[in-house]
Motif scaffolding. Sequence first.
Motif, short mmCIF file in Angstrom:
data_model
loop_
_atom_site.label_atom_id
_atom_site.label_comp_id
_atom_site.label_asym_id
_atom_site.label_seq_id
_atom_site.Cartn_x
_atom_site.Cartn_y
_atom_site.Cartn_z
N THR A 1 74.70 91.24 -1.91
CA THR A 1 75.32 92.54 -2.06
C THR A 1 76.53 92.43 -2.97
O THR A 1 77.24 91.43 -2.96
CB THR A 1 75.74 93.09 -0.68
OG1 THR A 1 74.61 93.19 0.16
CG2 THR A 1 76.40 94.46 -0.82
N LYS A 2 76.76 93.49 -3.74
CA LYS A 2 77.84 93.47 -4.74
C LYS A 2 77.56 92.29 -5.67
O LYS A 2 76.53 92.22 -6.30
CB LYS A 2 79.20 93.40 -4.08
CG LYS A 2 79.51 94.59 -3.17
CD LYS A 2 80.86 94.47 -2.52
CE LYS A 2 81.14 95.65 -1.60
NZ LYS A 2 82.44 95.54 -0.92
N ASP A 3 78.48 91.34 -5.76
CA ASP A 3 78.24 90.16 -6.57
C ASP A 3 78.38 88.89 -5.73
O ASP A 3 78.68 87.82 -6.25
CB ASP A 3 79.19 90.11 -7.78
CG ASP A 3 80.65 90.12 -7.37
OD1 ASP A 3 80.94 90.16 -6.16
OD2 ASP A 3 81.51 90.09 -8.27
N PHE A 4 78.14 89.02 -4.41
CA PHE A 4 78.27 87.87 -3.52
C PHE A 4 77.23 86.80 -3.85
O PHE A 4 76.18 87.07 -4.42
CB PHE A 4 78.14 88.29 -2.06
CG PHE A 4 79.27 89.17 -1.57
CD1 PHE A 4 80.43 89.34 -2.33
CD2 PHE A 4 79.17 89.83 -0.36
CE1 PHE A 4 81.47 90.14 -1.88
CE2 PHE A 4 80.21 90.64 0.09
CZ PHE A 4 81.35 90.79 -0.67
N MET A 5 77.52 85.57 -3.43
CA MET A 5 76.63 84.43 -3.66
C MET A 5 75.94 84.06 -2.36
O MET A 5 76.59 83.79 -1.35
CB MET A 5 77.44 83.24 -4.19
CG MET A 5 78.15 83.52 -5.51
SD MET A 5 79.14 82.12 -6.11
CE MET A 5 80.52 82.13 -4.95
N ASN A 6 74.60 84.06 -2.38
CA ASN A 6 73.85 83.86 -1.15
C ASN A 6 73.86 82.40 -0.70
O ASN A 6 73.89 81.47 -1.49
CB ASN A 6 72.41 84.34 -1.31
CG ASN A 6 71.69 83.65 -2.44
OD1 ASN A 6 72.04 83.81 -3.60
ND2 ASN A 6 70.66 82.88 -2.09
N SER A 7 73.83 82.25 0.63
CA SER A 7 73.84 80.93 1.27
C SER A 7 72.45 80.31 1.22
O SER A 7 71.43 81.00 1.25
CB SER A 7 74.29 81.08 2.72
OG SER A 7 74.09 79.89 3.45
N ILE A 8 72.40 78.97 1.18
CA ILE A 8 71.13 78.26 1.28
C ILE A 8 70.72 78.04 2.73
O ILE A 8 69.62 77.55 3.00
CB ILE A 8 71.16 76.92 0.53
CG1 ILE A 8 72.27 76.02 1.09
CG2 ILE A 8 71.34 77.14 -0.97
CD1 ILE A 8 72.23 74.58 0.56
N ALA A 9 71.60 78.41 3.66
CA ALA A 9 71.27 78.34 5.10
C ALA A 9 71.96 79.52 5.77
O ALA A 9 72.98 79.37 6.44
CB ALA A 9 71.73 77.02 5.70
N PRO A 10 71.42 80.72 5.60
CA PRO A 10 72.13 81.94 6.02
C PRO A 10 72.19 82.17 7.53
O PRO A 10 73.04 82.92 8.00
CB PRO A 10 71.34 83.06 5.34
CG PRO A 10 69.97 82.49 5.13
CD PRO A 10 70.17 81.03 4.88
N THR A 11 71.30 81.54 8.29
CA THR A 11 71.28 81.79 9.74
C THR A 11 71.72 80.55 10.51
O THR A 11 71.39 79.41 10.13
CB THR A 11 69.88 82.21 10.21
OG1 THR A 11 68.94 81.16 9.89
CG2 THR A 11 69.44 83.49 9.51
N SER A 12 72.42 80.77 11.59
CA SER A 12 72.93 79.65 12.40
C SER A 12 71.79 78.91 13.09
O SER A 12 70.87 79.53 13.63
CB SER A 12 73.90 80.18 13.46
OG SER A 12 74.28 79.13 14.34
N PRO A 13 71.85 77.59 13.13
CA PRO A 13 70.84 76.83 13.86
C PRO A 13 71.13 76.79 15.36
O PRO A 13 70.34 76.22 16.13
CB PRO A 13 70.96 75.43 13.25
CG PRO A 13 72.39 75.33 12.87
CD PRO A 13 72.80 76.71 12.42
N GLY A 14 72.25 77.37 15.80
CA GLY A 14 72.58 77.42 17.22
C GLY A 14 73.70 76.49 17.61
O GLY A 14 74.51 76.81 18.47
N SER A 15 73.76 75.32 16.98
CA SER A 15 74.82 74.37 17.27
C SER A 15 75.01 73.46 16.07
O SER A 15 74.11 73.32 15.24
CB SER A 15 74.47 73.52 18.51
OG SER A 15 73.50 72.53 18.18
#
Length: 474
Positions: free
Chosen positions: A97-111
Amino acid sequence: MKSLILTLLTATCLAAPSPPAQSPLQPATITIDLATRYQEIDGFGFSSAFQRSADIRGKKGLSPENTTRVIEYLFSNTDGAGLSILRNGIGSSQNTTKDFMNSIAPTSPGSPDAPLNYTWDHIDTEQVWLSQQALSHGVRTIYADAWSAPAYMKTNNNDSNGGMLCGVTGTDCPTGDWRQSYANYLVQYLRFYQQEGINLTHVGFLNEPDLIVYYASMVSSGTQAADVLPILRSTLDAAGFSHVEIACCEATGWQEQGDMLTEIQLAGAEDTMGVVASHGYSSQPKLPLPTTKKVWQTEWADLDGTWTTHWDVLGKAGEGLVWANHIQNAIRLSNCSAFIYWQGAENTTGNSALISFAPGDEVHVSKRLWAMGQFSRFVKPGSVRVEAEVSLPLLHSTAYEMVEGGVALVVINNGHVDYETEISVRGGKGGAGMMTPWVTNNDFNATAQEGVQVSEGGSWRVTIPARSMVTYVM
């Protein structure tokens, strides 16, 4: 006689230029001493973070033809500035969104002990493409820097608006210590680029850690950075990336980075760093940092002025001659090995980039680009700064022994008159020859001029014009 490359700059002051005046009868002298050596130069470059790579490739309307023009202006050693460092951004956001840079691991693995869930699109908002373009033009230094860790690794559970990395001094996160997981994250980013045939040379895990902003940002002190540095270094080494240097910590200014560096030294973590990196915004690079590590100025720009292509008209902060001074001071006064402008090219009406293509498909080149090019075309990575003794206080100079054995001399004339100057080299072999001047000023952009005669003893006499840059190439 060794090949000789001489770069002569004339600097600016913050006042309107006066009419040219006659130079003094007594010539100034500059003596280059090859025996007195200073820092090795790593190069000159720009950033293309926050999707500017995608903008260059046409996201905002730039045509393929003009995309090619922009690439040549940035990287070509004949038609452009010959820049030799590219600084990419390692994303942390969940989307673009906007000009943000996306993560290569966007979701938490839990711990923090669980494996991260990686995703790779082979594009990285076109930073992969731009890196390939840079490599094809001879660039060998590509630095990847993270503005923040992913949200789930931080105290504020947000990759923006500050927050700290869980596990560093002063944090107590319910989810645990994420330092090792963050190091793994950065190493995986290097692996993804390696799969694309791109070997990143430097990595950073902080950007302006003394600043809280609405976009990707993460707060850190020097002590907290020292909690991460050994973990990242050992993780890089174990993964086969021993050649990748860590750059830290990208504070907003020189004084702020000096404070962080002191805390890192007190914590015993300085040796894990390859480069001490700082920006020039809140305090400029005018003093050396207390370190034996290489020092880079990794981000700086005129963020307040409206777009200008002027070299020297009103003495405004965005003019080319002002930036010639900034680069010279960073190298001469702060022993910088690299100078990196903020953005290389973008659709902008301000001076945050070297090239603007506003309103969408028009290429406008600033004189700031040519100010960098007067260095970067001729002072290539591996050059070493040597002593340059100047008789006239108005002339500030730096000299370089080139990788191929030549010499480069950069002179800044802070006066408003042309100066007759006798230049000589101590410690080299003499020999007569001709030099070709390359000029940048209000009228020229690295344009070749009539040759200059060098005497048998290896000295020569030149007129250093007021408020201009001249590169002499033998």
